[in-house]
Write a protein that holds these residues in place. Structure first.
Motif, PDB file in Angstrom:
ATOM      1  N   SER A 180       0.707  -1.185  -0.056  1.00 10.45           N
ATOM      2  CA  SER A 180      -0.124   0.076  -0.050  1.00 10.45           C
ATOM      3  C   SER A 180       0.894   1.364  -0.102  1.00 10.45           C
ATOM      4  O   SER A 180       0.533   2.144  -0.717  1.00 10.45           O
ATOM      5  CB  SER A 180      -0.849   0.156   1.175  1.00 10.45           C
ATOM      6  OG  SER A 180      -1.673   1.173   1.248  1.00 10.45           O
ATOM      7  N   VAL A 201      -5.589   3.706  -3.838  1.00 10.28           N
ATOM      8  CA  VAL A 201      -5.040   2.551  -3.370  1.00 10.28           C
ATOM      9  C   VAL A 201      -5.935   1.791  -2.268  1.00 10.28           C
ATOM     10  O   VAL A 201      -5.970   0.474  -2.535  1.00 10.28           O
ATOM     11  CB  VAL A 201      -3.594   2.883  -2.668  1.00 10.28           C
ATOM     12  CG1 VAL A 201      -2.758   1.888  -1.862  1.00 10.28           C
ATOM     13  CG2 VAL A 201      -2.768   3.584  -3.648  1.00 10.28           C
ATOM     14  N   ASP A 202      -6.590   2.519  -1.393  1.00 10.24           N
ATOM     15  CA  ASP A 202      -7.474   1.751  -0.445  1.00 10.24           C
ATOM     16  C   ASP A 202      -8.540   1.134  -1.432  1.00 10.24           C
ATOM     17  O   ASP A 202      -8.941  -0.085  -0.960  1.00 10.24           O
ATOM     18  CB  ASP A 202      -7.991   2.889   0.329  1.00 10.24           C
ATOM     19  CG  ASP A 202      -7.095   3.276   1.651  1.00 10.24           C
ATOM     20  OD1 ASP A 202      -5.996   2.932   1.449  1.00 10.24           O
ATOM     21  OD2 ASP A 202      -7.597   4.475   2.060  1.00 10.24           O
TER      22      ASP A 202
END
Length: 270
Positions: A180, A201-202
């Motif tokens: 991440s 990204v989350d």
């Protein structure tokens, strides 16, 4: 306690912005470290099928509290001296020290372990910088060439970082954090706003948050392409260019993973 950073922005951990001398790390740690608490006596092992008694449990909790407080003070001191990148000295990905570890055995050994951990952290960040120095020019050139080239370059870069994050973590339970971070840092280094980078990204990694195992090759391909399409601005499943369509992909992959690229099956997640 210092306000600890999230470290979502690449500049916060860029070695070029934060001087460091590995040869001086041990001396710096010895100079900055708060007094190391005495090593608590080892709690007796519980008898079979019986828990620790109240006194042993209380002693264990107190040892954890002392260790956490000392680690927090050590982190503040290292950040004040080196900068925000030092916050991750106790996390890894190849960490030689866990944040809630109890004090090892003695003051000198404890400080030696801390120095080794901060050096390891710095070496990892320098390896990341070398990788980014190679990836970022390629991404810039691809953006000038056109959306198809940009999509392919981003997908390749994301796939490489996901694979590297797992390799660096050295533990199937710990791949998510490094991966991440790497993806977010690449996006911010390329000029995307921090909040947008974190959100992308989350969302891309959300389906794998509770999977305590390395991503499969198919998972890496899925995440990399989805994230690349978000960055470039293509709809998921849309053809990326001549000769590429959803029907070109097999319907299933190992580990029971159906490809969302295939049009004859419902998508596994959206």
């Amino acid at each position: 306690m210092t306000s600890w950073p999230r470290l979502d922005e690449r500049a916060e951990v860029d070695p070029a912005r934060h001087p460091f001398d590995a040869a001086e790390a041990a001396d710096v740690v010895r100079r900055l470290a708060p007094p190391v608490p005495p090593v608590p006596p080892a709690a007796p092992a519980p008898r079979p099928r019986r828990r620790l008694d109240d006194a042993a449990w209380a002693a264990s909790r107190e040892a954890d509290r002392l260790a956490a407080a000392w680690n927090a003070a050590m982190t503040d001191a290292l950040m004040d001296h080196y900068g925000p990148w030092a916050y991750g000295w106790h996390w890894g990905p190849r960490s030689l020290w866990h944040y809630f570890s109890q004090i090892i055995t003695s003051g000198p050994e404890t400080l030696a372990r801390v120095a080794a951990a901060i050096v390891d952290r710095r070496q990892w960040l320098e390896e990341v910088a070398e990788r980014f120095d190679r990836l970022l020019p390629t991404l810039r050139e691809a953006a000038l060439a056109g959306p198809d080239e940009a999509l392919a370059a981003w997908e390749t870069a994301f796939g490489e970082l996901l694979t590297a994050g797992s390799a660096w973590a050295e533990d199937p339970d710990c791949w998510l954090g490094p991966s991440s971070r790497l993806l977010t840092w690449l996006l911010t280094a390329a000029g995307l706003p921090v909040a947008r980078s974190v959100a992308l990204v989350d969302e891309a990694l959300a389906p794998w948050l509770n999977r305590w195992a390395y991503l499969s090759a198919a998972d890496v391909a899925d995440v990399a392409e989805r994230l690349a399409r978000e960055v470039v601005g293509r709809e998921p499943g849309a053809p990326a260019g001549p000769g590429r369509s959803g029907d070109d992909w097999p319907d299933t992959w190992p580990h029971g993973w159906p490809s969302w690229r295939a049009t004859n099956r419902p998508p596994p997640h959206r």
